[in-house]
Enzyme design. Sequence first.
Site, short mmCIF file in Angstrom:
data_model
loop_
_atom_site.label_atom_id
_atom_site.label_comp_id
_atom_site.label_asym_id
_atom_site.label_seq_id
_atom_site.Cartn_x
_atom_site.Cartn_y
_atom_site.Cartn_z
N GLY A 1 0.81 -1.20 0.00
CA GLY A 1 0.00 0.00 0.00
C GLY A 1 0.85 1.25 0.00
N CYS A 2 0.23 2.37 0.35
CA CYS A 2 0.93 3.65 0.36
C CYS A 2 2.13 3.58 1.30
CB CYS A 2 -0.03 4.74 0.81
SG CYS A 2 0.73 6.37 0.94
N PHE A 3 3.28 4.04 0.82
CA PHE A 3 4.49 3.93 1.64
C PHE A 3 4.49 4.86 2.84
CE2 PHE A 3 6.73 6.18 -2.23
CZ PHE A 3 5.94 7.32 -2.06
N TRP A 4 3.60 5.83 2.87
CA TRP A 4 3.53 6.69 4.05
C TRP A 4 3.24 5.87 5.30
CZ3 TRP A 4 -0.51 10.62 1.72
CH2 TRP A 4 0.12 11.36 0.71
#
Length: 222
Positions: free
Chosen positions: A48-51
């Site tokens: 998913g989003c690396f954040w």
Amino acid sequence: LSLAILGIAVAFFAFRGNAAAMQPIPAPAQDDPLASAPGKATAVFAGGCFWGTQAVFERVKGVSDTEAGYSGGSAATATYDQVTTETTGHAESVQVVYDPSKITYGQLLRIVFSVAHDPTQLNRQGPDVGTSYRSVIFYANDDQKRLAQAYVAQLDQAMVFGKKKIVTEVTPLKAFYRAEDYHQDYAMHNPGNPYILVCDRPKIAALKQQFPDLFLDYTGKH
């Protein structure tokens, strides 16, 4: 919250219910022992989003550094604008540098599958859809490959995620390309962002609740 943000919330909390109120999944049956002397090792995960993935791992004891970036494609296409076209082969990834005398690769894998993402979602993660959000363990050596494959098999056999099969790819790491500066430590620098509040803060809370002995507060790189 807007309808869009409410949709994000529903998608996230569909991941094994409210993760912060749950127990971690079983530990790997196969794992290396803690190293006898301090050192540095590297792991690369996508989910998913690396954040959010970075926000989790930068709060894990034994981890000395994390970077958000891209893996799976070429250097020529390792930019956010290109990766979001879903044509580059890259997945949003996080490089984790850790001390194997303080935490094992198996423990990192357990965190990946417990709180960092939902490994049963194919080519998406909550509201983020596309191959750049796919679930991948990028292994750097045969030992990481062996441990990752064994753990996936263990979790599937135990039906830890019910009837849902794990779709996580276990793929050799060819290269890791650091993402743009504004993506680094994004969750820390943008705590009021609605996406961070809904999608990433619950992951941090789940890490603290499920792995209290491994959790540490994070205030940025020193």
